[in-house]
Design a protein around this motif. Sequence first.
Motif, PDB file in Angstrom:
ATOM      1  N   ASP A 100       0.973  -0.834   0.075  1.00 50.63           N
ATOM      2  CA  ASP A 100       0.166   0.221   0.232  1.00 50.63           C
ATOM      3  C   ASP A 100       1.053   1.545   0.261  1.00 50.63           C
ATOM      4  O   ASP A 100       2.305   0.959   0.251  1.00 50.63           O
ATOM      5  N   ALA A 101       0.091   2.442   0.108  1.00 53.98           N
ATOM      6  CA  ALA A 101       1.253   3.316   0.108  1.00 53.98           C
ATOM      7  C   ALA A 101       1.679   4.191   1.277  1.00 53.98           C
ATOM      8  O   ALA A 101       1.239   3.269   2.262  1.00 53.98           O
ATOM      9  N   GLY A 102       2.942   4.276   1.183  1.00 54.25           N
ATOM     10  CA  GLY A 102       3.498   4.222   2.382  1.00 54.25           C
ATOM     11  C   GLY A 102       4.800   3.079   2.828  1.00 54.25           C
ATOM     12  O   GLY A 102       5.350   2.512   3.409  1.00 54.25           O
ATOM     13  N   GLU A 103       3.877   2.088   2.480  1.00 52.45           N
ATOM     14  CA  GLU A 103       4.371   0.366   2.846  1.00 52.45           C
ATOM     15  C   GLU A 103       6.282   0.600   1.822  1.00 52.45           C
ATOM     16  O   GLU A 103       6.625   0.959   0.724  1.00 52.45           O
ATOM     17  N   THR A 104       7.099  -0.427   2.448  1.00 50.39           N
ATOM     18  CA  THR A 104       7.808  -0.790   1.835  1.00 50.39           C
ATOM     19  C   THR A 104       7.843  -2.619   1.103  1.00 50.39           C
ATOM     20  O   THR A 104       7.372  -3.581   2.334  1.00 50.39           O
ATOM     21  N   THR A 105       8.343  -2.987   0.218  1.00 49.47           N
ATOM     22  CA  THR A 105       8.288  -4.844   0.433  1.00 49.47           C
ATOM     23  C   THR A 105       9.445  -5.417   1.147  1.00 49.47           C
ATOM     24  O   THR A 105      10.075  -4.749   1.919  1.00 49.47           O
ATOM     25  N   PRO A 106       8.352  -6.537   1.399  1.00 51.61           N
ATOM     26  CA  PRO A 106       9.032  -7.399   2.421  1.00 51.61           C
ATOM     27  C   PRO A 106      10.465  -7.752   2.263  1.00 51.61           C
ATOM     28  O   PRO A 106      11.869  -7.380   3.092  1.00 51.61           O
ATOM     29  N   ASP A 107      11.158  -7.025   0.667  1.00 52.33           N
ATOM     30  CA  ASP A 107      12.930  -7.897   0.499  1.00 52.33           C
ATOM     31  C   ASP A 107      13.458  -6.877   0.448  1.00 52.33           C
ATOM     32  O   ASP A 107      14.338  -6.668  -0.359  1.00 52.33           O
ATOM     33  N   LEU A 108      12.538  -5.700   0.932  1.00 51.89           N
ATOM     34  CA  LEU A 108      13.278  -3.743   1.128  1.00 51.89           C
ATOM     35  C   LEU A 108      13.611  -3.195  -0.497  1.00 51.89           C
ATOM     36  O   LEU A 108      14.417  -2.736  -0.519  1.00 51.89           O
ATOM     37  N   ARG A 109      12.789  -3.644  -1.279  1.00 51.78           N
ATOM     38  CA  ARG A 109      13.148  -3.305  -2.583  1.00 51.78           C
ATOM     39  C   ARG A 109      13.156  -2.022  -3.283  1.00 51.78           C
ATOM     40  O   ARG A 109      13.769  -1.005  -3.721  1.00 51.78           O
ATOM     41  N   PHE A 110      12.173  -1.571  -2.577  1.00 49.58           N
ATOM     42  CA  PHE A 110      10.513  -0.985  -3.105  1.00 49.58           C
ATOM     43  C   PHE A 110      10.694  -0.134  -1.944  1.00 49.58           C
ATOM     44  O   PHE A 110       9.444  -0.755  -1.134  1.00 49.58           O
ATOM     45  N   THR A 111      10.096   1.243  -1.346  1.00 48.20           N
ATOM     46  CA  THR A 111       8.923   1.672  -0.327  1.00 48.20           C
ATOM     47  C   THR A 111       8.287   3.061  -1.694  1.00 48.20           C
ATOM     48  O   THR A 111       8.499   3.542  -2.620  1.00 48.20           O
ATOM     49  N   LEU A 112       7.172   3.232  -1.354  1.00 47.82           N
ATOM     50  CA  LEU A 112       6.112   2.799  -2.148  1.00 47.82           C
ATOM     51  C   LEU A 112       5.284   5.058  -1.368  1.00 47.82           C
ATOM     52  O   LEU A 112       4.726   4.818  -0.130  1.00 47.82           O
ATOM     53  N   GLU A 113       5.293   5.893  -2.336  1.00 48.90           N
ATOM     54  CA  GLU A 113       5.540   6.874  -1.653  1.00 48.90           C
ATOM     55  C   GLU A 113       4.555   8.136  -2.627  1.00 48.90           C
ATOM     56  O   GLU A 113       5.466   8.390  -3.204  1.00 48.90           O
ATOM     57  N   PRO A 114       2.911   8.344  -2.416  1.00 48.75           N
ATOM     58  CA  PRO A 114       2.695   9.318  -2.950  1.00 48.75           C
ATOM     59  C   PRO A 114       3.038  10.883  -2.523  1.00 48.75           C
ATOM     60  O   PRO A 114       3.263  10.769  -1.333  1.00 48.75           O
ATOM     61  N   VAL A 115       2.725  11.505  -3.522  1.00 48.12           N
ATOM     62  CA  VAL A 115       3.606  13.139  -3.187  1.00 48.12           C
ATOM     63  C   VAL A 115       2.449  13.336  -3.692  1.00 48.12           C
ATOM     64  O   VAL A 115       1.707  13.757  -5.092  1.00 48.12           O
ATOM     65  N   ALA A 116       2.841  15.038  -3.311  1.00 48.71           N
ATOM     66  CA  ALA A 116       1.895  15.695  -3.846  1.00 48.71           C
ATOM     67  C   ALA A 116       2.311  16.901  -5.347  1.00 48.71           C
ATOM     68  O   ALA A 116       1.731  16.946  -6.256  1.00 48.71           O
ATOM     69  N   CYS A 117       2.912  16.687  -5.488  1.00 48.32           N
ATOM     70  CA  CYS A 117       3.848  17.218  -6.950  1.00 48.32           C
ATOM     71  C   CYS A 117       5.460  16.950  -7.240  1.00 48.32           C
ATOM     72  O   CYS A 117       6.148  17.104  -6.018  1.00 48.32           O
ATOM     73  N   LEU A 118       5.631  16.366  -7.980  1.00 52.91           N
ATOM     74  CA  LEU A 118       6.801  16.473  -8.871  1.00 52.91           C
ATOM     75  C   LEU A 118       7.422  18.193  -9.396  1.00 52.91           C
ATOM     76  O   LEU A 118       8.785  18.116  -9.807  1.00 52.91           O
ATOM     77  N   GLY A 119       6.770  18.799  -9.814  1.00 60.02           N
ATOM     78  CA  GLY A 119       7.165  19.643 -10.468  1.00 60.02           C
ATOM     79  C   GLY A 119       7.582  19.775 -11.435  1.00 60.02           C
ATOM     80  O   GLY A 119       8.761  20.452 -12.108  1.00 60.02           O
ATOM     81  N   ALA A 120       6.740  18.181 -12.673  1.00 63.76           N
ATOM     82  CA  ALA A 120       6.905  17.878 -13.807  1.00 63.76           C
ATOM     83  C   ALA A 120       5.371  17.823 -14.253  1.00 63.76           C
ATOM     84  O   ALA A 120       5.039  16.966 -15.364  1.00 63.76           O
ATOM     85  N   CYS A 121       4.433  19.121 -14.572  1.00 64.83           N
ATOM     86  CA  CYS A 121       3.075  18.602 -14.491  1.00 64.83           C
ATOM     87  C   CYS A 121       3.210  18.531 -15.723  1.00 64.83           C
ATOM     88  O   CYS A 121       2.007  18.491 -15.936  1.00 64.83           O
TER      89      CYS A 121
END
Length: 150
Positions: A100-121
Amino acid sequence: MPAETIKQIVARYQEEKGALIPVLQATQEALGYLPPEALKEIAAAMDLPLSTVYSVVTFYAQFHLQPRGRHVIHVCQGTACHIRGGNRILNRIKELLQIDAGETTPDLRFTLEPVACLGACALAPVMSISGDTYGHLKPDMIAGILEKYQ
Ligand code: FES
């Protein structure tokens, strides 16, 4: 992390006013996150109440109490990306990684974070992985992009 290393970090910032934040930053850089044992060692080494250390860690978004993935995925949920299907991108990543958003895969490969704007609209919908930006995304592009990051 051996207690000695935290003592060394604390010693490095001892003379500075407001040393707690740089000490926390250096510890997080060394460990990837701030486990409870490290916070206890910092509190003891700096002669601070553990509650003070926790209140600083939980106040600032830059500090993480949980392990983080080797690659952090920022998925834009800002207005431009939302209008162009940012939510479908987020859902596809969740589905592929089974987190889910805010979580990390058990193998520590990825963390998933929704953000408000990446400045590349102009490239909406957009995500970034470990600092690489991907734009004009479609859900069927996601699996191929994630493959590049091990
Ligand atoms: S709204 Fe997504 S990059 Fe700005």
